[in-house]
Design an enzyme around this catalytic site. Structure first.
Site, PDB file in Angstrom:
ATOM      1  CD  GLU A 210     132.722 -46.945 -77.107  1.00 49.04           C
ATOM      2  OE1 GLU A 210     133.796 -46.854 -77.730  1.00 49.04           O
ATOM      3  OE2 GLU A 210     132.273 -47.825 -76.750  1.00 49.04           O
ATOM      4  CB  CYS A 244     136.915 -39.936 -80.880  1.00 50.68           C
ATOM      5  SG  CYS A 244     135.401 -41.367 -81.802  1.00 50.68           S
TER       6      CYS A 244
END
Length: 456
Positions: A210, A244
């Site tokens: 991720e 993110c």
């Protein structure tokens, strides 16, 4: 670190004992984790305040509450996910049953980042437990207060041979990546993700990565501008931009740029008051190095809003900049901080072309009242996931898998996708012994003719 091979082997021994695989065991461990999160809530909130200056509101909504909701959803659906899936059998398998079993990988290494250090360590753990795995957790050394709380909590609630925590810096992570894990789940930057993938490749260990990237927000001239301003800034400046999937930069149609910026100025004052430097609801940056890197971007282009900073507290106010080009340093890497570059456009097709020229982003946000334009963006651009007329909200739904594509990540999780991320799909054919087809064997007369009739 010399004991890490022994630690991993202890986990494997426990996994092969079979104790982690029953539904009752998994349910009990998930409930144990839920209860511990609730019990440790005050300590977690204080640790997040110490490491990142997060407010109680932000700590609960983005970290603690998120995990409790994920556990509740997992408990509700776990037995359904665990049951073998019956699938059709082709005519060549007449008399047989075909099943897909979800098999736990074994021992997973879960490496967490510093930006949401509690949630991003334990959210994957929920999937690991639900799938029947053992796990080794590696919290971020950049958030030492949270790391200490995680270590204390996990050691209190779980046997060391089931779930363990290994704290330390880069050297510790490097040694962990040399161990014979059955699966690695990593959340973090693209450069470190490459290191993790390289290390895993040496032992052919499956990975879930991720990562991140430069996620665009695009505002067309038919958007609800006041709402777009609030939702973009909320998504951008939550956790001081250290997210993110935060909008990394903004493309806005030149016809509405001025109005949008006015709405943004109003929204920022509503969110953080007259002086964000002293706001109790505005997070700070994680380290001096991160502060210095972001401060250097302030010399790119022109600062329209914000730009104030205080090194002692590692804080930069929410900042909006213009007169930025793709050649500027601020556009060469993921910003991961409270700076929003603004670019103009007049032709949506050119925006699509420009975004295509960049690495595939983890998220994308498009603001327009036109369903046709929304569909065009969705079908024309590749990105991990995103929202139409909002930001961040796709990550909150347990019904949606979350993950990247290309350089923004591989694999996905949340909800059922978390269970699947820590599982191997094992295919099983249960064949009948009541009869047999002779044409499958090379000695059968006219066997090939029959096979061609069936398979042709």
């Amino acid at each position: 670190m010399e004991r890490l091979p022994e630690l991993v082997q202890h986990h494997k021994d426990y996994f092969y004992s079979g104790q982690t695989k029953s539904f009752e065991f998994r349910k009990k461990q998930l409930k144990t984790l839920r209860n511990a999160i609730k019990e440790y809530e005050p300590e977690v909130i204080q640790a997040l305040k110490d490491d990142l200056h997060k407010s109680e509101w932000e700590a609960y909504t983005t970290e603690i509450g998120f995990l409790l909701e994920e556990i509740k959803f997992t408990l509700k659906h776990l037995i359904e996910w665990m049951n073998p899936e019956k699938v059709k059998s082709p005519v060549t398998h007449l008399g047989s049953k075909s099943l897909i079993h979800q098999e736990p990988y074994g021992v997973s290494l879960i490496i967490a980042p510093w930006n949401y250090p509690f949630q991003l360590q334990l959210a994957p753990l929920i999937g690991a437990i639900a799938a029947g795995n053992c796990a080794v957790l590696k919290p971020s050394e950049l958030t030492p207060a949270v790391s200490a709380v995680i270590g204390k909590m996990i050691r209190e609630i779980y046997p060391h041979k089931y779930i363990s925590v290994v704290e330390g810096g880069v050297e510790t992570s490097t040694e962990l990546l040399k161990q014979a894990f059955d699966h690695i789940f990593f959340t973090g930057s693209v450069p470190v993700g490459k290191i993790v993938m390289e290390a895993a490749a040496k032992q052919l260990i499956p990975v879930t990565l991720e990562l991140g990237g430069k996620s665009p927000a695009i505002v067309d001239k038919d958007a609800n501008l006041k709402l777009a301003a609030k939702r973009i800034l909320w998504g951008k400046f939550t956790n001081a931009g250290q997210t993110c999937i935060a909008p990394d930069y903004l493309y806005v149609h030149s016809d509405v740029k001025k109005v949008l910026l006015l709405h943004m100025q109003e929204a920022l004052q509503e969110f953080y008051g007259e002086d964000p430097l002293t706001s109790e609801v505005y997070a700070h940056l994680v380290s001096d190095r991160h502060f210095d890197r972001l401060k250097g971007f302030l010399s790119n282009g022109d600062v329209l809003i914000g730009g104030q900073h205080k090194a002692d507290d590692r804080v930069i106010t929410p900042t909006i900049m213009e007169n930025i080009s793709w050649d500027d340093p601020v556009m060469q890497e993921e910003i991961f901080g409270p700076i929003l570059p603004v670019l103009e456009f007049t032709d949506l097709n050119k925006v699509i072309e420009e975004v295509r020229n960049q690495p595939k982003p983890l998220a994308l946000y498009f603001f327009s009242e036109s369903e046709q334009k929304q569909d065009k963006i969705t079908s024309s651009l590749s990105f991990g996931g995103g929202c139409m007329n909002d930001t961040l909200m796709h990550i909150v739904s347990p019904y949606l898998p979350f993950g990247g594509v290309g350089s923004s990540g591989t694999g996905s999780y949340h909800g059922k996708a978390s269970f699947e991320a820590f599982s191997h799909q094992k295919s099983i054919v249960k064949q009948t012994t009541k009869f047999d087809f002779s044409f499958r064997y090379p000695s059968a007369k006219n066997g090939l003719k029959m096979i061609k009739r069936i398979m042709g």
